[in-house]
Design an enzyme around this catalytic site. Structure first.
Site, mmCIF file in Angstrom:
data_model
loop_
_atom_site.group_PDB
_atom_site.id
_atom_site.type_symbol
_atom_site.label_atom_id
_atom_site.label_comp_id
_atom_site.label_asym_id
_atom_site.label_seq_id
_atom_site.Cartn_x
_atom_site.Cartn_y
_atom_site.Cartn_z
ATOM 1 N N GLY A 206 0.819 -1.198 0.000
ATOM 2 C CA GLY A 206 0.000 0.000 0.000
ATOM 3 C C GLY A 206 0.856 1.252 0.000
ATOM 4 O O GLY A 206 0.348 2.353 0.160
ATOM 5 N N PRO B 247 5.686 -5.190 -1.180
ATOM 6 C CA PRO B 247 5.543 -4.067 -2.103
ATOM 7 C C PRO B 247 5.566 -4.509 -3.561
ATOM 8 O O PRO B 247 6.358 -5.385 -3.939
ATOM 9 C CB PRO B 247 6.771 -3.208 -1.800
ATOM 10 C CG PRO B 247 7.780 -4.177 -1.272
ATOM 11 C CD PRO B 247 7.020 -5.267 -0.582
ATOM 12 N N GLY B 248 4.693 -3.927 -4.347
ATOM 13 C CA GLY B 248 4.732 -4.123 -5.790
ATOM 14 C C GLY B 248 5.131 -2.801 -6.426
ATOM 15 O O GLY B 248 6.282 -2.556 -6.802
ATOM 16 N N ARG C 117 -4.046 2.244 -16.899
ATOM 17 C CA ARG C 117 -4.184 2.960 -15.631
ATOM 18 C C ARG C 117 -4.894 4.318 -15.749
ATOM 19 O O ARG C 117 -5.742 4.634 -14.912
ATOM 20 C CB ARG C 117 -2.824 3.118 -14.935
ATOM 21 C CG ARG C 117 -2.170 1.765 -14.611
ATOM 22 C CD ARG C 117 -0.942 1.886 -13.728
ATOM 23 N NE ARG C 117 -1.287 2.244 -12.370
ATOM 24 C CZ ARG C 117 -1.247 3.457 -11.868
ATOM 25 N NH1 ARG C 117 -0.817 4.469 -12.597
ATOM 26 N NH2 ARG C 117 -1.607 3.683 -10.631
ATOM 27 N N TYR D 217 -8.078 3.937 -13.480
ATOM 28 C CA TYR D 217 -7.959 4.543 -12.143
ATOM 29 C C TYR D 217 -7.847 6.061 -12.203
ATOM 30 O O TYR D 217 -7.497 6.670 -11.193
ATOM 31 C CB TYR D 217 -6.687 4.039 -11.441
ATOM 32 C CG TYR D 217 -6.555 2.552 -11.292
ATOM 33 C CD1 TYR D 217 -7.499 1.806 -10.576
ATOM 34 C CD2 TYR D 217 -5.460 1.880 -11.822
ATOM 35 C CE1 TYR D 217 -7.350 0.436 -10.408
ATOM 36 C CE2 TYR D 217 -5.306 0.511 -11.657
ATOM 37 C CZ TYR D 217 -6.254 -0.199 -10.958
ATOM 38 O OH TYR D 217 -6.096 -1.537 -10.791
ATOM 39 N N CYS E 100 -10.835 2.177 -30.133
ATOM 40 C CA CYS E 100 -12.087 2.768 -30.580
ATOM 41 C C CYS E 100 -13.122 2.892 -29.485
ATOM 42 O O CYS E 100 -14.210 2.313 -29.555
ATOM 43 C CB CYS E 100 -12.604 1.994 -31.778
ATOM 44 S SG CYS E 100 -11.521 2.269 -33.176
ATOM 45 N N GLU E 101 -12.770 3.569 -28.447
ATOM 46 C CA GLU E 101 -13.681 4.077 -27.439
ATOM 47 C C GLU E 101 -12.869 5.119 -26.679
ATOM 48 O O GLU E 101 -11.702 5.324 -27.017
ATOM 49 C CB GLU E 101 -14.177 2.970 -26.516
ATOM 50 C CG GLU E 101 -13.094 2.207 -25.804
ATOM 51 C CD GLU E 101 -13.675 0.982 -25.094
ATOM 52 O OE1 GLU E 101 -13.950 1.100 -23.903
ATOM 53 O OE2 GLU E 101 -13.869 -0.055 -25.750
ATOM 54 N N TYR F 131 1.888 -2.447 -13.034
ATOM 55 C CA TYR F 131 0.528 -2.580 -13.575
ATOM 56 C C TYR F 131 0.409 -1.911 -14.953
ATOM 57 O O TYR F 131 -0.645 -1.410 -15.315
ATOM 58 C CB TYR F 131 -0.515 -2.030 -12.580
ATOM 59 C CG TYR F 131 -0.326 -2.594 -11.200
ATOM 60 C CD1 TYR F 131 -0.618 -3.917 -10.933
ATOM 61 C CD2 TYR F 131 0.210 -1.811 -10.162
ATOM 62 C CE1 TYR F 131 -0.406 -4.456 -9.682
ATOM 63 C CE2 TYR F 131 0.422 -2.351 -8.899
ATOM 64 C CZ TYR F 131 0.114 -3.660 -8.660
ATOM 65 O OH TYR F 131 0.328 -4.199 -7.425
HETATM 66 C C1 LIG Z 1 -1.404 -6.215 -5.171
HETATM 67 C C2 LIG Z 1 -0.919 -6.720 -3.882
HETATM 68 C C3 LIG Z 1 0.244 -6.189 -3.304
HETATM 69 C C4 LIG Z 1 1.040 -5.069 -3.925
HETATM 70 O O1 LIG Z 1 0.387 -3.842 -3.864
HETATM 71 P P1 LIG Z 1 1.156 -2.511 -4.348
HETATM 72 O O2 LIG Z 1 0.190 -1.426 -4.137
HETATM 73 O O3 LIG Z 1 1.517 -2.697 -5.774
HETATM 74 O O4 LIG Z 1 2.375 -2.398 -3.533
HETATM 75 C C5 LIG Z 1 0.665 -6.744 -2.125
HETATM 76 N N1 LIG Z 1 -0.001 -7.760 -1.526
HETATM 77 C C6 LIG Z 1 -1.125 -8.297 -2.059
HETATM 78 C C7 LIG Z 1 -1.797 -9.414 -1.368
HETATM 79 C C8 LIG Z 1 -1.619 -7.790 -3.242
HETATM 80 O O5 LIG Z 1 -2.738 -8.310 -3.754
#
Ligand SMILES: *Cc1c(COP(=O)(O)O)cnc(C)c1O
Length: 416
Positions: free
Chosen positions: A227, A269-270, A307, A311, A337-338, A365
């Site tokens: 998050g 973290p992603g 994105r 979002y 085409c939208e 993403y």
């Molecule tokens: C998507 C996800 C993350 C990564 O979230 P980020 O906002 O990209 O850091 C971590 N844990 C779980 C279980 C997720 O589904």
């Protein structure tokens, strides 16, 4: 990317050269940026046994997973196929946390066969594990702490009506099921959504787990999910990692003392690790002046980077091939085409047909949410590593679009 004499470079490599070498549209990732983020996160914590479980779904290319492994992270995956890619990249099954969301139990069985660490997200799944495996499969439990946090409603996962995790209000039921079957609970997990602004949100979630830990004496780890908020434009509020690290470290140390044992502290973290590293490079097809606005039509669309449309995400745009042009106001749109708008009323150095633009912060993403909508192949991916650009995924072709289509001969006969 930084500006050096108006030349956009990644690790000293001119982005225009990369575009020339690999073609457009193209995703480009800067390995140094990823390494920097891993190190920044790691060094924010002190006196705790921290494990970084990279959330593979943000950017799942095997070369990126290998880079993560090189940097000492482990993995968080949301599907068994993501786990298989992790295994291909060299991770051990036990280094991979599987955090499904209401998947078929058949997939859970596959995950257990592969030897992944399972994170249970529902009471029916917990019950299934107990019935099927008794004491044999140690689990972690994903808790919904009922904390509303985060940015866009589509990425909030911890509020009361969220589908994710087992409600903290069902604490007695969780305990009853685990005791009935003797399921070893080795971890507690929360992931309360994306785009947290401050350490307090993490700490409130942590408190929920600290309290719940009283029910489970055999814990090995606590996972505070992710998050982390990253900056998409200048002045954006971001998660202060140093502040978060010191506050969470302190709270966790105190908890471990009360608990009587030192547990591992996990984060997943992603976006934090791979957002900033990536750019989507595109080329301008047409510049169209309408009475009210000027449209820049590019050779990409929401099929490559969804994105902005999904979002309302902001991505900074760089005019890579005309950085010193006079500023003008543009609406940058894709070819789908939208409604397919990347940016409305954006000031950019003059954009001419053929100009190369970069959407920044597109590592997370971006490619992973790309599709073949409008029968458009997905772009190639390039990783710049130690000053060298490497192709890490080929551009799709027409053949890729028809590969899985099945020819039904009777449909060939023309009957009218
Ligand atoms: C998507 C996800 C993350 C990564 O979230 P980020 O906002 O990209 O850091 C971590 N844990 C779980 C279980 C997720 O589904």
């Amino acid at each position: 990317m930084q500006v050096t004499n108006q030349v956009y470079q990644i690790q000293g490599v001119d982005v225009l050269d990369i575009a020339g070498q690999f073609g457009l549209p193209l995703y480009v990732y800067d390995a140094d940026k990823i390494i920097e983020k891993v190190n920044e996160l790691r060094s924010s914590f002190t006196g705790v046994n921290l494990k970084i479980k990279y959330a593979a779904k943000a950017l799942t290319n095997i070369s990126i997973l290998r880079l993560m492994r090189q940097q000492g992270t482990e993995l968080d995956v949301v599907s068994v196929n993501e786990a298989r890619m992790g295994l291909l990249a060299g991770f051990e099954p036990q280094q991979i946390l599987f955090t499904p969301s209401g998947v078929a139990f058949a997939e859970i069985e596959e995950a257990i066969e592969l030897g992944l660490q399972l994170n249970v997200d529902s009471l029916p799944l917990l019950e299934f594990i107990g019935r099927q495996y008794g004491r044999a499969v140690p689990v972690s439990i994903r808790i919904n702490p009922h904390i509303a946090e985060g940015g866009n409603i589509k990425i909030q996962t911890g509020h009361a009506d969220s589908k994710f995790g087992i409600s903290i209000l069902q604490r007695p039921e969780i305990k009853a099921v685990t005791e009935t079957y003797g399921i070893p609970v080795v971890g507690l997990h929360i992931h309360t959504g994306s785009d947290f602004k401050n350490a307090d949100a993490f700490l409130r979630g942590a408190e929920v787990l600290f309290e719940l830990a009283a029910d489970y004496p055999d814990l090995r780890f606590m996972d505070f999910g992710s998050g982390f908020k990253v900056a998409y434009k200048e002045g954006d509020h971001v998660t202060d990692l140093a502040d978060l690290g010191s506050k969470v470290s302190r709270a966790f140390q105190a908890f471990c003392e009360r608990y009587g044992r030192e547990l591992e502290l996990w984060f997943e973290p992603g976006k934090l690790l791979v957002s900033e590293c990536g750019s989507l490079l595109v080329q301008t097809n047409v510049v169209k002046e309408n009475p009210s606005r000027t449209f820049v039509h590019i050779n990409s669309g929401l099929n490559h980077l969804i994105r902005p449309m999904m979002y309302d995400a902001w991505h900074d745009i760089v005019n890579v091939s005309n950085p010193t042009g006079d500023e003008k106001n543009y609406t940058v749109v894709g070819y789908i085409c939208e409604t397919d708008t990347f940016a409305t009323d954006r000031n950019l150095p003059e954009v001419r047909p053929g100009d190369i633009l970069a959407f920044k912060n597109a590592g997370a993403y971006g490619y992973m949410m790309a599709s073949n909508y409008n029968s458009r192949p997905r772009p190639a991916e390039v990783l710049v590593y130690e000053g060298q650009p490497y192709l890490i995924r080929r551009r799709e072709t027409f053949d890729d679009l028809i590969r899985n289509q099945v020819d039904v001969p009777v449909l060939n006969a023309v009957t009218v």
